[in-house]
Design an enzyme around this catalytic site. Structure first.
Site, mmCIF file in Angstrom:
data_model
loop_
_atom_site.group_PDB
_atom_site.id
_atom_site.type_symbol
_atom_site.label_atom_id
_atom_site.label_comp_id
_atom_site.label_asym_id
_atom_site.label_seq_id
_atom_site.Cartn_x
_atom_site.Cartn_y
_atom_site.Cartn_z
ATOM 1 C CE LYS A 194 8.223 -2.947 2.537
ATOM 2 N NZ LYS A 194 7.391 -4.379 2.583
ATOM 3 C CD GLU A 268 1.400 7.785 -8.060
ATOM 4 O OE1 GLU A 268 0.215 7.529 -7.833
ATOM 5 O OE2 GLU A 268 2.182 8.377 -8.975
ATOM 6 C CB CYS A 302 -5.111 3.429 -5.752
ATOM 7 S SG CYS A 302 -4.359 3.213 -7.263
ATOM 8 C CD GLU A 399 -8.011 3.545 -0.753
ATOM 9 O OE1 GLU A 399 -7.295 3.480 0.069
ATOM 10 O OE2 GLU A 399 -7.720 3.366 -1.892
HETATM 11 P P1 NAD Z 1 0.331 0.376 3.055
HETATM 12 O O1 NAD Z 1 0.728 1.801 3.192
HETATM 13 O O2 NAD Z 1 -0.103 -0.480 4.404
HETATM 14 O O3 NAD Z 1 1.686 -0.480 2.673
HETATM 15 C C1 NAD Z 1 2.242 -0.458 1.396
HETATM 16 C C2 NAD Z 1 3.808 -0.654 1.494
HETATM 17 O O4 NAD Z 1 4.361 0.003 2.432
HETATM 18 C C3 NAD Z 1 4.177 -2.038 2.031
HETATM 19 O O5 NAD Z 1 5.148 -2.658 1.234
HETATM 20 C C4 NAD Z 1 4.196 -2.057 3.437
HETATM 21 O O6 NAD Z 1 5.105 -3.002 4.075
HETATM 22 C C5 NAD Z 1 5.098 -0.621 3.279
HETATM 23 N N1 NAD Z 1 4.987 0.006 4.699
HETATM 24 C C6 NAD Z 1 4.268 -0.010 5.851
HETATM 25 N N2 NAD Z 1 4.328 0.810 6.547
HETATM 26 C C7 NAD Z 1 5.601 1.499 6.351
HETATM 27 C C8 NAD Z 1 6.239 2.429 6.959
HETATM 28 N N3 NAD Z 1 6.143 2.974 8.162
HETATM 29 N N4 NAD Z 1 7.369 2.879 6.098
HETATM 30 C C9 NAD Z 1 7.728 2.639 4.914
HETATM 31 N N5 NAD Z 1 6.935 1.513 4.352
HETATM 32 C C10 NAD Z 1 5.762 1.071 5.246
HETATM 33 O O7 NAD Z 1 -0.756 -0.189 2.003
HETATM 34 P P2 NAD Z 1 -1.485 -1.342 1.613
HETATM 35 O O8 NAD Z 1 -2.565 -1.555 2.297
HETATM 36 O O9 NAD Z 1 -0.358 -2.193 1.370
HETATM 37 O O10 NAD Z 1 -1.992 -0.776 -0.062
HETATM 38 C C11 NAD Z 1 -3.108 -0.278 -0.110
HETATM 39 C C12 NAD Z 1 -3.082 1.365 -0.169
HETATM 40 O O11 NAD Z 1 -1.985 1.496 -1.513
HETATM 41 C C13 NAD Z 1 -4.534 1.624 -0.642
HETATM 42 O O12 NAD Z 1 -4.822 2.985 0.280
HETATM 43 C C14 NAD Z 1 -4.509 2.263 -1.989
HETATM 44 O O13 NAD Z 1 -5.142 2.984 -2.512
HETATM 45 C C15 NAD Z 1 -2.893 2.303 -2.246
HETATM 46 N N6 NAD Z 1 -2.575 2.535 -3.767
HETATM 47 C C16 NAD Z 1 -2.081 3.544 -4.447
HETATM 48 C C17 NAD Z 1 -1.844 3.522 -5.722
HETATM 49 C C18 NAD Z 1 -1.593 4.787 -6.561
HETATM 50 O O14 NAD Z 1 -0.986 4.467 -7.566
HETATM 51 N N7 NAD Z 1 -1.926 5.976 -5.912
HETATM 52 C C19 NAD Z 1 -1.828 2.165 -6.304
HETATM 53 C C20 NAD Z 1 -1.638 0.952 -5.460
HETATM 54 C C21 NAD Z 1 -2.289 1.307 -4.288
#
Ligand code: NAD
Length: 492
Positions: A194, A268, A302, A399
């Site tokens: 997804k 992650e 991230c 963050e």
């Molecule tokens: P987010 O958690 O809001 O969303 C990430 C994904 O999860 C999206 O596809 C979203 O639709 C989905 N999602 C949202 N709620 C969900 C739920 N309850 N159950 C399952 N899926 C759900 O994060 P974001 O704002 O899209 O991304 C930014 C974050 O991602 C930052 O905190 C960043 O640090 C982190 N990130 C981490 C890494 C890593 O490798 N550690 C890499 C990239 C981004």
């Protein structure tokens, strides 16, 4: 040159950049997109549709299907059906598909780069030079593993897990997809992925690549939608492993949800990396690393070096040079090859950045940004530096996920370590110093999954990536990353 000729001034620019836009029509954007299930694009059964827009212009790009619970079930069933034959292929056969995908990503690299820049808002220079080539490199690398798993030291008979449910964020849409899909497939699993709701288009183009590569139907399925679709995938009981990249808050909720179910999980999550500059560091080189560390991809990274820890004796010098360098960054059209800073990915993310920056000012830190004009539409934020930041300040702890750097100081290596580790996160860190022994000592002390020395934000498929503490668990990339997609062996 004779002695009477004047030496040209190569430092002060005497001309302006002319725009150098990449051709937008390299990428075709359809009006509507279905879900990719069982090797074909299908209409959603119980979902609906959502719009995806360009964050640089707010222009409507396409309507994309939203997968509901029944659609997610369909996708998981398709992946389950494909798992038997796919997992029984020899590693050599699987690797041929992965090589084919890697080559197609290279062949269609400009198309992917343009599409990603339009849908995400990131500069074409980055999609062209980092996102797309690194995604292809992940498929090449894992194609190489597919027929060598028996000799990887992962047990005498490494076996896949089954169906993997994978949820990714919007900051590196194609690259995060590659980090997830390449190792899963190499190990003989099938996947339902997804993508994030604001950046679905490159995953849907990737679905076309799967068709072009003749990947057996159901090995890769793409379900688009927002958090509800992700939650439905995580809750699907026939999923054997969940791999999630995203925010710590959602990661924690998923960990709670899956606790005790037997579903394997890797997370992650977020980060608040320290980029630590000692007084013996090559300062000009460090400036480039600091800029790359926090302003690459608008700080939507991230592992961004969002906390700069500078040794007190060089603080003023570093801040001066940093301000000069920021004055040369170009903000604007993501498709312009001159652009360094593109658009913020969404209105919601812009609001989050603005709220935290306001909190930083309220807490007494000094805010600075270079003069630069912002486009009249779209979501934009000037590169920003905060000096005089307290350790407990929200901008030192939370963050921001935007182009905002918090500068703190230290006097001794011990103090640098204590401050760097004073965070709930533990994803990455950077150390700038001439002393090799200090680099090794620091790397040993820092609680971070990746420690870069005299560089920052370097990614390579051979190198495992992942976090400690609230940055998650599990590794992606390298031999370590394979472990997350194979059944447990007692001696591994
Ligand atoms: P987010 O958690 O809001 O969303 C990430 C994904 O999860 C999206 O596809 C979203 O639709 C989905 N999602 C949202 N709620 C969900 C739920 N309850 N159950 C399952 N899926 C759900 O994060 P974001 O704002 O899209 O991304 C930014 C974050 O991602 C930052 O905190 C960043 O640090 C982190 N990130 C981490 C890494 C890593 O490798 N550690 C890499 C990239 C981004």
């Amino acid at each position: 040159m004779t002695s009477t000729e004047t030496v040209p001034d190569l430092i002060t620019p005497t001309w302006d950049y002319a725009p150098a836009p990449e051709a937008r029509d390299l990428a075709t954007i359809h009006d509507t997109y279905g879900l990719f299930i069982g090797g074909e694009f299908v209409d959603p059964d119980d979902g609906g549709s959502m719009a995806t827009i360009s964050p640089a212009t707010e222009e409507h790009l396409a309507d994309v299907a939203v997968a509901g619970e029944r659609d997610v079930d369909r996708a998981v069933k398709a992946a389950r059906k494909a798992f038997g034959p796919w997992s029984k292929l020899t590693g050599t056969e699987r690797s041929k598909y992965l090589f084919r995908i890697a080559r197609l990503l290279q062949e269609r690299a400009r198309e992917f780069a343009v599409l990603e820049s339009i849908d995400n808002g990131k500069p074409i220079r980055e999609t062209r030079d980092v996102d797309v080539p690194t995604a292809a490199a992940h498929f090449f690398y894992h194609a190489g593993w597919a027929d060598k798993l028996d000799w990887a030291g992962l047990g005498p008979d490494p076996r896949p897990l089954g169906v993997c449910g994978q949820v990714i964020p919007w900051n590196f849409p194609l690259l995060m997809l590659a980090w997830k899909i390449a190792p899963a497939l190499a190990c003989g699993n099938t996947v339902v992925l997804k993508p994030a709701e604001t950046t679905p288009l490159s995953a849907l183009l990737f679905a076309e690549v799967c068709q072009q590569a003749d990947l057996p139907p159901g090995v890769v399925n793409i379900v688009t939608g927002a958090g509800d679709t992700g939650a439905a995938l995580v809750a699907q009981t026939d999923v054997d492993k969940v791999a999630f990249t995203g925010s710590t808050a959602v990661g924690k909720a998923i960990a709670r949800q899956l606790a005790g179910t037997g579903t394997r999980l890797t997370l992650e999550l977020g980060g608040k990396a320290a980029n630590i500059v000692f007084d013996d560091a090559p300062i000009d080189q460090a400036i480039e690393g600091i800029v790359d560390g926090i302003f690459f991809n608008q700080g939507h990274v991230c592992c961004a070096g969002s906390r700069l820890l500078v040794q007190e004796s060089v603080h003023d010098l570093v801040v001066d040079k940093l301000q000069q360098r920021l004055g040369t960054l170009r903000l604007g059209d993501p498709l312009d090859k001159n652009t360094d800073i593109g658009a913020i990915n969404s209105a919601a993310q812009l609001a989050r950045i603005e709220a935290l920056v306001e909190a930083g000012e309220d807490e007494g830190a000094q805010r600075w940004s270079p003069e630069c004009e912002l486009p009249s539409s779209g979501f934009w934020f000037r590169p920003t530096i905060f000096t005089g930041v307290g350790q407990s300040s929200r901008i030192a702890q939370e963050e921001i996920f935007g182009p905002v750097l918090s500068v703190l100081t230290f006097r001794t290596p011990d103090e640098a370590v204590a401050k760097a580790n004073n965070t709930p996160y533990g994803l990455s860190a950077g150390v700038w110093t001439e002393k090799g022994s200090r680099i090794l000592w620091m790397a040993d002390q820092l609680r971070a999954g990746v420690v870069w020395a005299n560089t920052f934000n370097r990614f390579d498929p051979t190198s495992p990536f992942g976090g400690y503490k609230e940055s998650g668990f599990g590794r992606e990339g390298g031999r370590h990353g394979l472990v997350s997609y194979l059944q447990e062996e007692p001696h591994r």
